[in-house]
Write a protein that holds these residues in place. Structure first.
Motif, PDB file in Angstrom:
ATOM      1  N   ARG A  38       0.721  -1.281  -0.073  1.00 15.33           N
ATOM      2  CA  ARG A  38      -0.011   0.098  -0.192  1.00 15.33           C
ATOM      3  C   ARG A  38       0.777   1.369   0.074  1.00 15.33           C
ATOM      4  O   ARG A  38       0.394   2.350  -0.628  1.00 15.33           O
ATOM      5  N   ALA A  39       1.866   1.351   0.748  1.00 12.99           N
ATOM      6  CA  ALA A  39       2.753   2.442   0.864  1.00 12.99           C
ATOM      7  C   ALA A  39       3.535   2.811  -0.633  1.00 12.99           C
ATOM      8  O   ALA A  39       3.189   4.062  -0.926  1.00 12.99           O
ATOM      9  N   ALA A  40       3.981   2.026  -1.241  1.00 15.67           N
ATOM     10  CA  ALA A  40       4.681   2.052  -2.325  1.00 15.67           C
ATOM     11  C   ALA A  40       3.719   2.295  -3.497  1.00 15.67           C
ATOM     12  O   ALA A  40       4.182   2.457  -4.722  1.00 15.67           O
ATOM     13  N   GLN A  41       2.555   1.444  -3.366  1.00 18.70           N
ATOM     14  CA  GLN A  41       1.951   1.227  -4.587  1.00 18.70           C
ATOM     15  C   GLN A  41       0.335   1.774  -4.187  1.00 18.70           C
ATOM     16  O   GLN A  41      -0.439   0.597  -4.140  1.00 18.70           O
ATOM     17  N   PRO A  42      -0.180   2.757  -3.847  1.00 18.00           N
ATOM     18  CA  PRO A  42      -1.356   3.003  -3.365  1.00 18.00           C
ATOM     19  C   PRO A  42      -2.506   2.860  -4.221  1.00 18.00           C
ATOM     20  O   PRO A  42      -3.684   2.165  -3.976  1.00 18.00           O
ATOM     21  N   GLY A  43      -2.343   2.926  -5.473  1.00 17.65           N
ATOM     22  CA  GLY A  43      -3.308   2.534  -6.400  1.00 17.65           C
ATOM     23  C   GLY A  43      -3.360   1.258  -6.725  1.00 17.65           C
ATOM     24  O   GLY A  43      -4.332   0.556  -6.817  1.00 17.65           O
ATOM     25  N   PHE A  44      -2.352   0.606  -7.169  1.00 21.68           N
ATOM     26  CA  PHE A  44      -2.103  -0.592  -8.076  1.00 21.68           C
ATOM     27  C   PHE A  44      -1.662  -1.739  -7.097  1.00 21.68           C
ATOM     28  O   PHE A  44      -1.858  -2.974  -7.387  1.00 21.68           O
ATOM     29  N   GLY A  45      -1.274  -1.615  -5.849  1.00 25.86           N
ATOM     30  CA  GLY A  45      -0.802  -2.472  -4.817  1.00 25.86           C
ATOM     31  C   GLY A  45      -1.933  -3.390  -4.779  1.00 25.86           C
ATOM     32  O   GLY A  45      -1.697  -4.685  -4.630  1.00 25.86           O
ATOM     33  N   PRO A  46      -3.062  -3.192  -4.297  1.00 28.36           N
ATOM     34  CA  PRO A  46      -4.026  -4.172  -3.928  1.00 28.36           C
ATOM     35  C   PRO A  46      -4.445  -5.183  -5.125  1.00 28.36           C
ATOM     36  O   PRO A  46      -4.565  -6.219  -5.081  1.00 28.36           O
ATOM     37  N   VAL A  47      -4.435  -4.450  -6.194  1.00 25.84           N
ATOM     38  CA  VAL A  47      -4.618  -4.930  -7.538  1.00 25.84           C
ATOM     39  C   VAL A  47      -3.839  -6.303  -7.703  1.00 25.84           C
ATOM     40  O   VAL A  47      -4.258  -7.305  -8.170  1.00 25.84           O
ATOM     41  N   TYR A  48      -2.423  -5.645  -7.798  1.00 23.13           N
ATOM     42  CA  TYR A  48      -1.332  -6.810  -8.282  1.00 23.13           C
ATOM     43  C   TYR A  48      -1.106  -7.855  -7.087  1.00 23.13           C
ATOM     44  O   TYR A  48      -0.484  -8.704  -7.338  1.00 23.13           O
ATOM     45  N   ASN A  49      -1.154  -7.396  -5.924  1.00 24.63           N
ATOM     46  CA  ASN A  49      -1.062  -8.141  -4.748  1.00 24.63           C
ATOM     47  C   ASN A  49      -2.236  -9.108  -4.287  1.00 24.63           C
ATOM     48  O   ASN A  49      -1.949 -10.099  -3.253  1.00 24.63           O
ATOM     49  N   GLY A  50      -3.370  -8.765  -4.916  1.00 25.02           N
ATOM     50  CA  GLY A  50      -4.496  -9.860  -4.294  1.00 25.02           C
ATOM     51  C   GLY A  50      -4.624 -10.860  -5.005  1.00 25.02           C
ATOM     52  O   GLY A  50      -3.650 -11.283  -5.672  1.00 25.02           O
ATOM     53  N   PRO A  51      -5.474 -11.664  -4.472  1.00 19.71           N
ATOM     54  CA  PRO A  51      -5.541 -13.302  -5.139  1.00 19.71           C
ATOM     55  C   PRO A  51      -6.139 -13.220  -6.505  1.00 19.71           C
ATOM     56  O   PRO A  51      -6.764 -12.175  -6.802  1.00 19.71           O
ATOM     57  N   THR A  52      -5.588 -14.119  -7.126  1.00 14.83           N
ATOM     58  CA  THR A  52      -5.886 -14.318  -8.736  1.00 14.83           C
ATOM     59  C   THR A  52      -6.321 -15.743  -8.891  1.00 14.83           C
ATOM     60  O   THR A  52      -6.479 -16.573  -7.835  1.00 14.83           O
ATOM     61  N   PRO A  53      -7.210 -15.981 -10.139  1.00 12.06           N
ATOM     62  CA  PRO A  53      -7.657 -17.346 -10.110  1.00 12.06           C
ATOM     63  C   PRO A  53      -6.586 -18.385  -9.978  1.00 12.06           C
ATOM     64  O   PRO A  53      -6.716 -19.608  -9.643  1.00 12.06           O
ATOM     65  N   CYS A  54      -5.194 -18.137 -10.149  1.00 13.43           N
ATOM     66  CA  CYS A  54      -4.282 -18.782  -9.849  1.00 13.43           C
ATOM     67  C   CYS A  54      -4.087 -19.420  -8.489  1.00 13.43           C
ATOM     68  O   CYS A  54      -3.628 -20.577  -8.358  1.00 13.43           O
ATOM     69  N   ALA A  55      -4.551 -18.587  -7.567  1.00 13.72           N
ATOM     70  CA  ALA A  55      -4.624 -19.034  -6.179  1.00 13.72           C
ATOM     71  C   ALA A  55      -5.441 -20.368  -5.842  1.00 13.72           C
ATOM     72  O   ALA A  55      -5.294 -20.965  -5.053  1.00 13.72           O
ATOM     73  N   PHE A  56      -6.292 -20.554  -6.805  1.00 14.63           N
ATOM     74  CA  PHE A  56      -7.350 -21.625  -6.809  1.00 14.63           C
ATOM     75  C   PHE A  56      -7.167 -22.590  -8.161  1.00 14.63           C
ATOM     76  O   PHE A  56      -7.997 -23.526  -8.094  1.00 14.63           O
ATOM     77  N   TRP A  57      -5.946 -22.608  -8.543  1.00 15.11           N
ATOM     78  CA  TRP A  57      -5.686 -23.382  -9.774  1.00 15.11           C
ATOM     79  C   TRP A  57      -5.587 -25.027  -9.187  1.00 15.11           C
ATOM     80  O   TRP A  57      -4.756 -25.144  -8.340  1.00 15.11           O
ATOM     81  N   LYS A  58      -6.007 -25.894  -9.822  1.00 13.85           N
ATOM     82  CA  LYS A  58      -6.078 -27.220  -9.191  1.00 13.85           C
ATOM     83  C   LYS A  58      -4.765 -27.885  -9.585  1.00 13.85           C
ATOM     84  O   LYS A  58      -4.627 -28.832  -9.098  1.00 13.85           O
ATOM     85  N   HIS A  59      -4.078 -27.628 -10.725  1.00 13.33           N
ATOM     86  CA  HIS A  59      -2.822 -28.248 -11.119  1.00 13.33           C
ATOM     87  C   HIS A  59      -1.591 -27.449 -10.702  1.00 13.33           C
ATOM     88  O   HIS A  59      -1.392 -26.329 -10.920  1.00 13.33           O
ATOM     89  N   ALA A  60      -0.376 -28.335 -10.708  1.00 15.00           N
ATOM     90  CA  ALA A  60       0.633 -27.621 -10.437  1.00 15.00           C
ATOM     91  C   ALA A  60       1.184 -27.319 -11.662  1.00 15.00           C
ATOM     92  O   ALA A  60       0.786 -27.542 -12.701  1.00 15.00           O
ATOM     93  N   PRO A  61       2.208 -26.315 -11.812  1.00 14.95           N
ATOM     94  CA  PRO A  61       2.580 -25.924 -13.109  1.00 14.95           C
ATOM     95  C   PRO A  61       3.339 -27.097 -13.625  1.00 14.95           C
ATOM     96  O   PRO A  61       3.806 -28.019 -13.207  1.00 14.95           O
ATOM     97  N   ARG A  62       3.225 -26.892 -15.322  1.00  8.88           N
ATOM     98  CA  ARG A  62       3.845 -28.121 -15.876  1.00  8.88           C
ATOM     99  C   ARG A  62       5.182 -28.122 -16.189  1.00  8.88           C
ATOM    100  O   ARG A  62       5.855 -29.209 -16.524  1.00  8.88           O
ATOM    101  N   GLU A  63       5.971 -27.075 -15.997  1.00  5.73           N
ATOM    102  CA  GLU A  63       7.058 -26.907 -16.154  1.00  5.73           C
ATOM    103  C   GLU A  63       8.159 -26.167 -15.032  1.00  5.73           C
ATOM    104  O   GLU A  63       7.181 -25.667 -14.356  1.00  5.73           O
ATOM    105  N   LYS A  64       9.330 -26.306 -14.999  1.00  5.36           N
ATOM    106  CA  LYS A  64       9.914 -25.686 -13.839  1.00  5.36           C
ATOM    107  C   LYS A  64      10.144 -24.140 -14.340  1.00  5.36           C
ATOM    108  O   LYS A  64      10.259 -23.952 -15.599  1.00  5.36           O
ATOM    109  N   PRO A  65      10.359 -23.382 -13.275  1.00  2.00           N
ATOM    110  CA  PRO A  65      10.631 -22.146 -13.771  1.00  2.00           C
ATOM    111  C   PRO A  65      11.445 -21.852 -14.657  1.00  2.00           C
ATOM    112  O   PRO A  65      12.784 -22.485 -14.473  1.00  2.00           O
ATOM    113  N   VAL A  66      11.756 -20.766 -15.520  1.00  2.00           N
ATOM    114  CA  VAL A  66      12.781 -20.476 -16.359  1.00  2.00           C
ATOM    115  C   VAL A  66      13.881 -20.008 -15.643  1.00  2.00           C
ATOM    116  O   VAL A  66      13.625 -18.780 -14.814  1.00  2.00           O
TER     117      VAL A  66
END
Length: 143
Positions: A38-66
């Motif tokens: 909130r302090a550094a990103q008062p406008g978009f901090g909650p948008v970019y740091n809130g839960p997304t559908p990925c938090a409820f994704w049923k599957h593990a990622p298919r590949e290792k991170p690059v």
């Protein structure tokens, strides 16, 4: 873009992102992330740091991170108050790209190059694009 087309593009993006990296699933993690942002990103901090559908994704990622790294000189340009791409992210990328230089632009602005905000940044990027040469050290443009 028609709404149905926009939704299809959003659905595809979510599928790609959620298959890329596992996301935290606990509500406490997101509540704490929003509070920290909130302090550094008062406008978009909650948008970019809130839960997304990925938090409820049923599957593990298919590949290792690059693994991120480079041997090619790269100029990174970042403003300190960008609400879309936080400065901490630029510091993290800079740490991974060992052949890079970071050009810091003080201020709250997104898309620093060619918008007239920083003649210093424009000159540095133009020099890099024309010659491929990086500044000798990480640099901060004047405010």
């Amino acid at each position: 873009m028609r709404p149905a087309m926009a939704f299809g593009a959003l659905a595809a993006t979510i599928g790609i992102l959620c298959d890329d990296v596992a996301m935290p699933r606990g509500a406490d993690w997101y509540r704490d992330a929003v509070a920290r942002s909130r302090a550094a990103q008062p406008g978009f901090g909650p948008v970019y740091n809130g839960p997304t559908p990925c938090a409820f994704w049923k599957h593990a990622p298919r590949e290792k991170p690059v693994a991120v790294g480079n041997g090619v000189p790269a100029l990174l340009v970042q403003s300190t108050g960008d609400t879309h791409t936080p400065y901490d992210g630029a510091l993290g990328m800079h740490a991974k790209l060992h052949a890079s230089r970071l050009l810091t632009v003080p201020g709250r602005v997104h898309t620093v190059y060619l918008n007239g905000y920083s003649p210093c940044a424009r000159a540095a990027v133009n020099a890099y694009l024309l010659t491929g040469a990086l500044p000798a050290t990480d640099t901060t443009c004047g405010s």
